[in-house]
Design a protein around this motif. Structure first.
Motif, PDB file in Angstrom:
ATOM      1  N   SER A  66       0.799  -1.222   0.000  1.00  0.00           N
ATOM      2  CA  SER A  66       0.000   0.000   0.000  1.00  0.00           C
ATOM      3  C   SER A  66       0.834   1.277   0.000  1.00  0.00           C
ATOM      4  CB  SER A  66      -0.937   0.008   1.210  1.00  0.00           C
ATOM      5  OG  SER A  66      -0.204  -0.092   2.406  1.00  0.00           O
ATOM      6  N   SER A  67       2.152   1.145  -0.008  1.00  0.00           N
ATOM      7  CA  SER A  67       2.984   2.352  -0.014  1.00  0.00           C
ATOM      8  C   SER A  67       2.910   3.029  -1.383  1.00  0.00           C
ATOM      9  CB  SER A  67       4.432   2.012   0.341  1.00  0.00           C
ATOM     10  OG  SER A  67       4.977   1.118  -0.602  1.00  0.00           O
ATOM     11  N   LEU A  68       3.027   4.329  -1.359  1.00  0.00           N
ATOM     12  CA  LEU A  68       2.955   5.108  -2.587  1.00  0.00           C
ATOM     13  C   LEU A  68       4.316   5.095  -3.271  1.00  0.00           C
ATOM     14  CD1 LEU A  68       1.444   6.988  -4.490  1.00  0.00           C
ATOM     15  CD2 LEU A  68       2.120   8.881  -3.022  1.00  0.00           C
ATOM     16  N   ALA A  69       4.373   4.558  -4.475  1.00  0.00           N
ATOM     17  CA  ALA A  69       5.626   4.534  -5.246  1.00  0.00           C
ATOM     18  C   ALA A  69       5.622   5.735  -6.179  1.00  0.00           C
ATOM     19  CB  ALA A  69       5.742   3.235  -6.033  1.00  0.00           C
ATOM     20  N   THR A  70       6.576   6.618  -6.012  1.00  0.00           N
ATOM     21  CA  THR A  70       6.605   7.842  -6.822  1.00  0.00           C
ATOM     22  C   THR A  70       7.161   7.612  -8.217  1.00  0.00           C
ATOM     23  OG1 THR A  70       8.765   8.401  -5.890  1.00  0.00           O
ATOM     24  CG2 THR A  70       6.825   9.317  -4.790  1.00  0.00           C
ATOM     25  N   ASP A  71       7.658   6.408  -8.501  1.00  0.00           N
ATOM     26  CA  ASP A  71       8.210   6.137  -9.834  1.00  0.00           C
ATOM     27  C   ASP A  71       7.180   5.537 -10.784  1.00  0.00           C
ATOM     28  OD1 ASP A  71       7.908   3.627  -8.791  1.00  0.00           O
ATOM     29  OD2 ASP A  71       9.985   3.012  -9.061  1.00  0.00           O
ATOM     30  N   GLY A  72       5.918   5.466 -10.367  1.00  0.00           N
ATOM     31  CA  GLY A  72       4.868   4.951 -11.237  1.00  0.00           C
ATOM     32  C   GLY A  72       4.681   3.450 -11.197  1.00  0.00           C
ATOM     33  N   THR A  73       5.402   2.751 -10.330  1.00  0.00           N
ATOM     34  CA  THR A  73       5.283   1.296 -10.270  1.00  0.00           C
ATOM     35  C   THR A  73       4.350   0.820  -9.159  1.00  0.00           C
ATOM     36  OG1 THR A  73       7.193   1.098  -8.802  1.00  0.00           O
ATOM     37  CG2 THR A  73       7.615   0.992 -11.185  1.00  0.00           C
ATOM     38  N   GLY A  74       3.812   1.727  -8.381  1.00  0.00           N
ATOM     39  CA  GLY A  74       2.967   1.345  -7.254  1.00  0.00           C
ATOM     40  C   GLY A  74       1.607   0.820  -7.690  1.00  0.00           C
ATOM     41  N   THR A  75       1.011   0.011  -6.829  1.00  0.00           N
ATOM     42  CA  THR A  75      -0.312  -0.546  -7.122  1.00  0.00           C
ATOM     43  C   THR A  75      -1.374   0.008  -6.182  1.00  0.00           C
ATOM     44  OG1 THR A  75       0.098  -2.427  -5.657  1.00  0.00           O
ATOM     45  CG2 THR A  75       0.667  -2.692  -7.993  1.00  0.00           C
ATOM     46  N   ALA A  76      -0.979   0.924  -5.292  1.00  0.00           N
ATOM     47  CA  ALA A  76      -1.927   1.477  -4.333  1.00  0.00           C
ATOM     48  C   ALA A  76      -2.810   2.537  -4.996  1.00  0.00           C
ATOM     49  CB  ALA A  76      -1.185   2.084  -3.153  1.00  0.00           C
ATOM     50  N   ARG A  77      -4.025   2.649  -4.479  1.00  0.00           N
ATOM     51  CA  ARG A  77      -4.945   3.703  -4.925  1.00  0.00           C
ATOM     52  C   ARG A  77      -5.433   4.451  -3.705  1.00  0.00           C
ATOM     53  NH1 ARG A  77      -8.959   0.373  -8.120  1.00  0.00           N
ATOM     54  NH2 ARG A  77      -7.224  -1.013  -8.226  1.00  0.00           N
ATOM     55  N   LYS A  78      -5.713   5.732  -3.884  1.00  0.00           N
ATOM     56  CA  LYS A  78      -6.142   6.555  -2.758  1.00  0.00           C
ATOM     57  C   LYS A  78      -7.653   6.462  -2.595  1.00  0.00           C
ATOM     58  CE  LYS A  78      -5.603  10.943  -0.488  1.00  0.00           C
ATOM     59  NZ  LYS A  78      -5.053  12.287  -0.540  1.00  0.00           N
ATOM     60  N   LEU A  79      -8.076   6.272  -1.344  1.00  0.00           N
ATOM     61  CA  LEU A  79      -9.494   6.262  -1.004  1.00  0.00           C
ATOM     62  C   LEU A  79      -9.772   7.438  -0.085  1.00  0.00           C
ATOM     63  CD1 LEU A  79     -10.200   2.504  -0.145  1.00  0.00           C
ATOM     64  CD2 LEU A  79     -10.146   3.620  -2.375  1.00  0.00           C
ATOM     65  N   LYS A  80     -10.907   8.067  -0.278  1.00  0.00           N
ATOM     66  CA  LYS A  80     -11.353   9.141   0.594  1.00  0.00           C
ATOM     67  C   LYS A  80     -12.127   8.536   1.762  1.00  0.00           C
ATOM     68  CE  LYS A  80     -10.966  12.971  -0.282  1.00  0.00           C
ATOM     69  NZ  LYS A  80      -9.931  13.857   0.263  1.00  0.00           N
ATOM     70  N   ALA A  81     -12.043   9.147   2.907  1.00  0.00           N
ATOM     71  CA  ALA A  81     -12.710   8.657   4.113  1.00  0.00           C
ATOM     72  C   ALA A  81     -14.228   8.664   3.964  1.00  0.00           C
ATOM     73  CB  ALA A  81     -12.315   9.520   5.307  1.00  0.00           C
ATOM     74  N   ASP A  82     -14.861   7.707   4.620  1.00  0.00           N
ATOM     75  CA  ASP A  82     -16.317   7.626   4.764  1.00  0.00           C
ATOM     76  C   ASP A  82     -17.079   7.419   3.454  1.00  0.00           C
ATOM     77  OD1 ASP A  82     -16.078   8.011   7.570  1.00  0.00           O
ATOM     78  OD2 ASP A  82     -15.876  10.173   7.234  1.00  0.00           O
ATOM     79  N   ILE A  83     -16.403   6.907   2.444  1.00  0.00           N
ATOM     80  CA  ILE A  83     -17.051   6.567   1.167  1.00  0.00           C
ATOM     81  C   ILE A  83     -16.812   5.077   0.915  1.00  0.00           C
ATOM     82  CG2 ILE A  83     -17.092   6.936  -1.333  1.00  0.00           C
ATOM     83  CD1 ILE A  83     -16.006   9.763  -0.784  1.00  0.00           C
ATOM     84  N   PRO A  84     -17.866   4.270   0.761  1.00  0.00           N
ATOM     85  CA  PRO A  84     -17.640   2.846   0.483  1.00  0.00           C
ATOM     86  C   PRO A  84     -17.175   2.648  -0.968  1.00  0.00           C
ATOM     87  CG  PRO A  84     -19.988   3.300   0.587  1.00  0.00           C
ATOM     88  CD  PRO A  84     -19.278   4.580   0.922  1.00  0.00           C
ATOM     89  N   TYR A  85     -16.154   1.851  -1.147  1.00  0.00           N
ATOM     90  CA  TYR A  85     -15.620   1.525  -2.468  1.00  0.00           C
ATOM     91  C   TYR A  85     -15.765   0.019  -2.672  1.00  0.00           C
ATOM     92  CZ  TYR A  85     -13.343   6.108  -2.490  1.00  0.00           C
ATOM     93  OH  TYR A  85     -13.089   7.459  -2.465  1.00  0.00           O
TER      94      TYR A  85
END
Length: 100
Positions: A66-85
């Motif tokens: 879940s870490s943010l990779a600044t080189d574009g290889t990361g697989t994490a996505r950002k979620l906003k609080a209190d919104i079901p995804y």
């Protein structure tokens, strides 16, 4: 502490002519305290619903990072609080999360 509620569920796509609906009776839920990986692994479930009480980065996979990779290889996505995804999930996959 910030948490993420993870609910794994199944659906019957062949039963519905519109969007599939998750089956409430066949779900499993866990609460993950950030940062961490969940302990539940998908086993027949096709849907994962995520609900965080704080903005966070989430990854889904066999060994999610879940870490943010600044080189574009990361697989994490950002979620906003209190919104079901809702996302698709495959057997053997789980969820990792860390606060944004």
């Amino acid at each position: 502490m910030a948490t993420l509620i993870v609910t794994l569920s199944r659906f019957k796509a062949a039963t519905f002519s519109t969007a599939p609906v998750a089956q409430g009776s066949l779900c499993r839920t866990e609460t993950i305290t950030m940062p961490a990986s969940g302990t539940q692994t998908a086993d027949g479930e096709e849907i994962v619903e995520l609900l965080a009480d704080a903005d966070c980065w989430v990854a889904i996979g066999a060994a999610p990072d879940s870490s943010l990779a600044t080189d574009g290889t990361g697989t994490a996505r950002k979620l906003k609080a209190d919104i079901p995804y809702t996302f698709g999930i495959q057997d053997g996959e789980k969820v990792a999360v860390e606060a944004a």
